[in-house]
Design a protein around this motif. Structure first.
Motif, PDB file in Angstrom:
ATOM      1  N   LEU A   1      78.621   5.631 -28.313  1.00  0.00           N
ATOM      2  CA  LEU A   1      79.651   6.320 -29.088  1.00  0.00           C
ATOM      3  C   LEU A   1      79.102   6.717 -30.460  1.00  0.00           C
ATOM      4  N   ARG A   2      78.368   5.817 -31.104  1.00  0.00           N
ATOM      5  CA  ARG A   2      77.763   6.138 -32.401  1.00  0.00           C
ATOM      6  C   ARG A   2      76.771   7.297 -32.264  1.00  0.00           C
ATOM      7  N   ALA A   3      75.992   7.298 -31.175  1.00  0.00           N
ATOM      8  CA  ALA A   3      75.041   8.385 -30.953  1.00  0.00           C
ATOM      9  C   ALA A   3      75.791   9.709 -30.808  1.00  0.00           C
ATOM     10  N   PHE A   4      76.911   9.662 -30.109  1.00  0.00           N
ATOM     11  CA  PHE A   4      77.726  10.862 -29.925  1.00  0.00           C
ATOM     12  C   PHE A   4      78.241  11.379 -31.264  1.00  0.00           C
ATOM     13  N   LEU A   5      78.543  10.445 -32.174  1.00  0.00           N
ATOM     14  CA  LEU A   5      79.150  10.804 -33.457  1.00  0.00           C
ATOM     15  C   LEU A   5      78.141  10.983 -34.593  1.00  0.00           C
ATOM     16  N   LEU A   6      76.850  10.909 -34.313  1.00  0.00           N
ATOM     17  CA  LEU A   6      75.833  11.102 -35.354  1.00  0.00           C
ATOM     18  C   LEU A   6      76.024  12.387 -36.157  1.00  0.00           C
ATOM     19  N   PRO A   7      76.408  13.497 -35.535  1.00  0.00           N
ATOM     20  CA  PRO A   7      76.563  14.732 -36.320  1.00  0.00           C
ATOM     21  C   PRO A   7      77.618  14.653 -37.422  1.00  0.00           C
ATOM     22  N   THR A   8      78.444  13.616 -37.425  1.00  0.00           N
ATOM     23  CA  THR A   8      79.443  13.487 -38.498  1.00  0.00           C
ATOM     24  C   THR A   8      78.826  12.932 -39.773  1.00  0.00           C
ATOM     25  N   LEU A   9      77.585  12.440 -39.705  1.00  0.00           N
ATOM     26  CA  LEU A   9      76.889  11.888 -40.874  1.00  0.00           C
ATOM     27  C   LEU A   9      75.946  12.921 -41.475  1.00  0.00           C
ATOM     28  N   ASP A  10      75.620  12.725 -42.745  1.00  0.00           N
ATOM     29  CA  ASP A  10      74.570  13.575 -43.295  1.00  0.00           C
ATOM     30  C   ASP A  10      73.232  13.086 -42.736  1.00  0.00           C
TER      31      ASP A  10
ATOM     32  N   ALA B   1      72.228   9.448 -41.003  1.00  0.00           N
ATOM     33  CA  ALA B   1      71.966   9.441 -39.563  1.00  0.00           C
ATOM     34  C   ALA B   1      70.585   8.863 -39.272  1.00  0.00           C
ATOM     35  N   VAL B   2      69.583   9.291 -40.035  1.00  0.00           N
ATOM     36  CA  VAL B   2      68.223   8.766 -39.836  1.00  0.00           C
ATOM     37  C   VAL B   2      68.188   7.267 -40.110  1.00  0.00           C
ATOM     38  N   ARG B   3      68.829   6.843 -41.177  1.00  0.00           N
ATOM     39  CA  ARG B   3      68.858   5.411 -41.523  1.00  0.00           C
ATOM     40  C   ARG B   3      69.518   4.590 -40.400  1.00  0.00           C
ATOM     41  N   LEU B   4      70.629   5.088 -39.895  1.00  0.00           N
ATOM     42  CA  LEU B   4      71.332   4.389 -38.817  1.00  0.00           C
ATOM     43  C   LEU B   4      70.462   4.278 -37.566  1.00  0.00           C
ATOM     44  N   VAL B   5      69.839   5.383 -37.175  1.00  0.00           N
ATOM     45  CA  VAL B   5      69.052   5.380 -35.941  1.00  0.00           C
ATOM     46  C   VAL B   5      67.776   4.549 -36.117  1.00  0.00           C
ATOM     47  N   ARG B   6      67.154   4.587 -37.297  1.00  0.00           N
ATOM     48  CA  ARG B   6      65.983   3.722 -37.545  1.00  0.00           C
ATOM     49  C   ARG B   6      66.361   2.248 -37.420  1.00  0.00           C
ATOM     50  N   LYS B   7      67.515   1.922 -37.941  1.00  0.00           N
ATOM     51  CA  LYS B   7      68.007   0.542 -37.847  1.00  0.00           C
ATOM     52  C   LYS B   7      68.161   0.131 -36.376  1.00  0.00           C
ATOM     53  N   GLU B   8      68.678   1.043 -35.567  1.00  0.00           N
ATOM     54  CA  GLU B   8      68.816   0.768 -34.130  1.00  0.00           C
ATOM     55  C   GLU B   8      67.449   0.604 -33.475  1.00  0.00           C
TER      56      GLU B   8
ATOM     57  N   TRP C   1      62.888   8.684 -30.653  1.00  0.00           N
ATOM     58  CA  TRP C   1      63.031  10.112 -30.356  1.00  0.00           C
ATOM     59  C   TRP C   1      64.089  10.744 -31.266  1.00  0.00           C
ATOM     60  N   ALA C   2      65.240  10.074 -31.391  1.00  0.00           N
ATOM     61  CA  ALA C   2      66.338  10.617 -32.191  1.00  0.00           C
ATOM     62  C   ALA C   2      65.945  10.736 -33.658  1.00  0.00           C
ATOM     63  N   VAL C   3      65.222   9.750 -34.191  1.00  0.00           N
ATOM     64  CA  VAL C   3      64.746   9.835 -35.575  1.00  0.00           C
ATOM     65  C   VAL C   3      63.853  11.063 -35.733  1.00  0.00           C
ATOM     66  N   ALA C   4      62.928  11.246 -34.794  1.00  0.00           N
ATOM     67  CA  ALA C   4      62.028  12.408 -34.866  1.00  0.00           C
ATOM     68  C   ALA C   4      62.828  13.708 -34.821  1.00  0.00           C
ATOM     69  N   GLN C   5      63.845  13.766 -33.971  1.00  0.00           N
ATOM     70  CA  GLN C   5      64.678  14.974 -33.878  1.00  0.00           C
ATOM     71  C   GLN C   5      65.428  15.219 -35.177  1.00  0.00           C
ATOM     72  N   LEU C   6      66.021  14.175 -35.717  1.00  0.00           N
ATOM     73  CA  LEU C   6      66.781  14.310 -36.965  1.00  0.00           C
ATOM     74  C   LEU C   6      65.880  14.729 -38.119  1.00  0.00           C
ATOM     75  N   GLU C   7      64.695  14.137 -38.189  1.00  0.00           N
ATOM     76  CA  GLU C   7      63.763  14.503 -39.253  1.00  0.00           C
ATOM     77  C   GLU C   7      63.262  15.935 -39.085  1.00  0.00           C
ATOM     78  N   ALA C   8      63.043  16.368 -37.861  1.00  0.00           N
ATOM     79  CA  ALA C   8      62.634  17.754 -37.607  1.00  0.00           C
ATOM     80  C   ALA C   8      63.753  18.720 -38.016  1.00  0.00           C
TER      81      ALA C   8
ATOM     82  N   GLU D   1      63.110   3.403 -27.482  1.00  0.00           N
ATOM     83  CA  GLU D   1      62.416   4.686 -27.320  1.00  0.00           C
ATOM     84  C   GLU D   1      63.342   5.849 -27.649  1.00  0.00           C
ATOM     85  N   TRP D   2      64.590   5.777 -27.200  1.00  0.00           N
ATOM     86  CA  TRP D   2      65.556   6.827 -27.526  1.00  0.00           C
ATOM     87  C   TRP D   2      65.716   6.929 -29.038  1.00  0.00           C
ATOM     88  N   ALA D   3      65.848   5.786 -29.721  1.00  0.00           N
ATOM     89  CA  ALA D   3      66.066   5.794 -31.170  1.00  0.00           C
ATOM     90  C   ALA D   3      64.878   6.420 -31.901  1.00  0.00           C
TER      91      ALA D   3
END
Length: 178
Positions: A96-105, A109-116, A163-170, A159-161
């Motif tokens: 659910l948090r992954a689904f709602l990531l776009p609601t964060l700046d 979002a990067v901080r949250l996913v790195r933590k995961e 990937w998601a960090v790399a996507q968000l940073e890109a 591994e997903w997290a």
């Protein structure tokens, strides 16, 4: 239903034991897949005894009861494992948090996913150690398959997290989002 089956399975594997030891086993090993508190275990053991799936083998000091699985309990466990389709509905707060990531700046979002990613990397290491202990020839091997599943799930989420960090940073580098 799953608590009932977990208790029957523990009693089949461990042999006659008391509610306290069963609760400790939940805390020490099964908590990765199913949690149970004293307040849940003892009433369920009483219900199992009422329905004839376990018997009270003996009663010790302060009313401590030692439970044993009956043949009916073994049959009920086998039936549940082999004949009943599991509930595959997943309520996953991480998804659910992954689904709602776009609601964060982007930064949040990067901080949250790195933590995961960090959490699931540690979790993978922890469960890998537990799995390896279960594979030891001195171990009964009880739980090794669940531990392997836990390793694979935690590893996949880590591994997903990453990937998601790399996507968000890109996205941030391109000036997209947040």
């Amino acid at each position: 239903m799953s608590l009932r089956m977990a208790l029957l399975g523990l009693l089949v594997t461990k042999g006659p034991t008391n509610g306290y030891a069963l609760t400790r086993t939940f805390a020490d090993s099964l908590s990765h897949v199913w949690s149970a508190q004293h307040s849940q275990v003892y009433p369920e053991l009483a219900r199992l005894a009422e329905t004839g799936l376990v018997t009270v083998e003996d009663e010790g000091p302060r009313g401590q009861k030692r439970y044993t699985v009956t043949d009916a309990g073994r049959k009920a466990l086998r039936h549940w494992l082999t004949e009943v389709e599991p509930n595959r509905t997943v309520r996953n707060e991480n998804a659910l948090r992954a689904f709602l990531l776009p609601t964060l700046d982007q930064e949040d979002a990067v901080r949250l996913v790195r933590k995961e990613a960090e959490y699931y990397q540690r979790r993978t290491e922890e469960i890998t150690r537990q799995r390896d202990m279960l594979r030891d020839p001195q171990s009964t091997g009880f739980g090794v398959h669940a531990a392997e599943l836990g390793v694979r799930i935690s590893s996949a989420i880590a591994e997903w997290a990453e990937w998601a960090v790399a996507q968000l940073e890109a996205d941030r580098a391109r000036g997209n989002g947040g």
